[in-house]
Design an enzyme around this catalytic site. Structure first.
Site, short mmCIF file in Angstrom:
data_model
loop_
_atom_site.label_atom_id
_atom_site.label_comp_id
_atom_site.label_asym_id
_atom_site.label_seq_id
_atom_site.Cartn_x
_atom_site.Cartn_y
_atom_site.Cartn_z
N GLY A 37 70.86 60.85 23.64
CA GLY A 37 69.86 60.34 22.71
C GLY A 37 70.09 60.73 21.27
CG HIS A 38 72.05 63.91 18.21
ND1 HIS A 38 70.95 64.58 17.72
CD2 HIS A 38 72.95 63.93 17.22
CE1 HIS A 38 71.20 65.00 16.51
NE2 HIS A 38 72.41 64.61 16.16
CG PHE A 39 72.95 59.68 15.48
CD1 PHE A 39 72.29 58.94 14.52
CD2 PHE A 39 73.15 61.02 15.26
CE1 PHE A 39 71.85 59.53 13.34
CE2 PHE A 39 72.70 61.63 14.09
CZ PHE A 39 72.05 60.87 13.14
CB VAL A 44 76.77 62.49 15.77
CG1 VAL A 44 77.09 63.52 14.70
CG2 VAL A 44 77.25 61.12 15.35
#
Length: 126
Positions: A37-39, A44
């Site tokens: 879910g990080h970008f 990233v």
């Protein structure tokens, strides 16, 4: 309902002492749980995890175990390239000062290209 114990983030795969500091490494895996879910369209590695990596590597460099070092301040942090899943980050760190206060200056690289430069002060329990 029972609570599930979470293992701490491991931000270091290896460390080697060198004159005046250490060189550490961390391979960023696409399946690392903290990346989901990080970008979502581009995985990233968060910059704060690079700082966490410096802390864990400093702990291992000084004492051989995790724990016992706390972040006092980040004097500067410049993130110049994204670290992506599959990258291996090298942390070239210079350590100065004496316990209990230590300073680090770290250059993080991926494939020989600088992705971050971090200067920080740490407090050692011992």
């Amino acid at each position: 309902m029972s609570a599930t114990r979470q293992l701490p983030l491991t931000a270091v795969d290896g460390i080697e002492a060198k004159d005046g500091g250490f060189v550490g490494r961390k391979k960023v895996g696409a399946d690392d749980p903290y990346l989901s879910g990080h970008f979502p369209s581009l995985t990233v590695y968060p910059g704060v995890f690079l700082i966490e990596g410096v802390q864990q590597m400093l702990e291992l460099h000084l004492d051989g175990v995790l724990g016992g070092i706390e972040l006092v301040s980040v004097e500067s942090a410049r993130f110049s390239l994204p670290v992506l899943a599959g990258d291996e980050v090298l942390f070239d760190t210079r350590v100065t000062g004496t316990r209990p206060l230590l300073t680090t200056t770290t250059t993080c690289t991926v494939d020989g290209r600088r992705c971050a430069r971090i200067a920080a002060t740490w407090r050692s329990a011992s």
